[in-house]
Motif scaffolding. Structure first.
Motif: not given
Length: 360
Positions: A245-247, A315-317, A323-324, A329-332
């Motif tokens: 997700i981040l990359p 669910g958790k996953i 969250e990722m 979105k916040r970072r890039y």
């Protein structure tokens, strides 16, 4: 990868039974042996283009969580062969399988531009964004031959009507001349799907799509021509691309995308069986892990049909994925905005040219 019995260049590895048909078929061992002895092919694996003649071409989208109000699909079925594609089930309405038929029997709507023009000229029609590819990719390989999408874009330009595009094919760059003209009046937005940065993953997950390098290049070139791009990081499949997700977000942002969207994979209808067959043949070492994690996102099932939840998961996953994505979105994309398309011009061009009386 287990390459035994893999049908190369295809996502689905079988034809499922059409739920609307009273008949079913199977490749029996005695038939396969007969073909072998006769030195004949049991399955040619060729793509067929079949013309159809719908009476209308602009579809009202009633689902409240899809993100579009109207769609237009020049083609039914899609040779890209993405194994997870939700549109596979729609092929059953045409009497075909959601499996290999979806990838090999492509229905062609040659009258789409004429039908679209009639719709846009209608006195009762008020401009609102129509999205090309609400169901199947408007720039799939068939477009290179038939150019129906390009002809539709010419209609949108003639009537100064807003249009969105969803694609994972670099062929969209062929139409830069039209897209740049639409962009001058803020009439176009392009959504480019980028599911992974791994070519090995792409080849088996989306076998006949543009390479990752080509897709990132497409985002860059569109952006350089001031055509707004939203990158669809979709679907996110736990155990296959969820770690990217981040990359992925950084890669599309670096190439000019103004925003990102995502969905959590859901395997509705016939797609569940097709996906499980596919992953046990192509990624057998992680099949159980992936299938169980998908189920964990949908209350123990491969599919969830509840509006608002079905494409987001729970669910958790699913929470970790959300969250990722929020972090990405916040970072890039902190200071980036995807524009709302212009609906104000169309009424002046109802007859295909500027209405001078509206200028006074």
């Amino acid at each position: 990868m287990n390459t035994k019995d893999i049908i190369k260049g295809r996502g689905a590895q079988q034809n499922t039974t059409n739920r609307f048909s009273e008949f079913s078929s199977e490749l029996r061992d005695d038939f396969l042996e007969f073909c072998r002895l006769e030195e004949d092919e049991a399955d040619s694996n060729k793509t067929l283009y079949l013309p159809i003649f719908p009476k209308t071409i602009v579809n009202k989208v009633d689902s409240p969580d899809v993100g579009m109000t109207y769609s237009l699909n020049p083609y039914q079925g899609c040779e890209h062969g993405c194994i997870y594609c939700y549109a596979r089930n729609s092929h059953e309405y045409w009497g075909y399988s959601a499996g290999l038929d979806f990838e090999r029997k492509i229905l062609i709507k040659k009258e789409a531009p004429k039908l679209l023009e009639a719709k846009l000229k209608s006195k009762n029609w008020k401009a609102t964004t129509i999205v090309l590819s609400g169901n199947t990719d408007c720039y799939q390989p068939a477009e290179r031959k038939f150019e129906i999408t390009r002809a539709c874009l010419e209609v949108f330009l003639k009537y100064r009507h807003p249009v969105g595009i969803i694609t994972k094919n670099a062929l969209v760059l062929r139409d830069l001349d039209i897209l740049t003209q639409l962009a001058k009046d803020n009439l176009i937005g392009v959504n480019v799907s980028v599911t992974t940065l791994s070519e090995n993953t792409r080849r088996i997950l989306e076998p006949r799509t543009a390479s990752i390098k080509k897709r990132l290049e497409t985002i860059r070139i569109l952006s350089e021509h001031h055509i707004p791009v939203n990158a669809m990081l979709a679907p996110i499949i736990p155990g296959i691309n969820s770690h990217e997700i981040l990359p992925l977000a950084k890669a599309v942002a670096d190439n000019g995308a103004l925003s990102i969207g995502f969905t959590v994979v859901r395997l509705n209808g016939a797609i569940g069986g097709l996906f499980e067959d596919w992953i046990r043949k192509t990624l057998p070492d992680r099949a159980d892990k992936v299938l169980n994690q998908i189920k964990e996102c949908h209350g123990g099932s491969l599919n969830d049909s509840r509006f608002g939840i079905r494409s987001r998961g729970e669910g958790k996953i699913a929470q970790q994925i959300h969250e990722m994505m929020h972090l990405a979105k916040r970072r890039y994309f902190k200071d980036k905005v995807f524009p709302k398309l212009n609906t104000s011009l169309h009424h002046q061009y109802k007859d295909g040219q500027l209405d001078l009386f509206d200028q006074f």
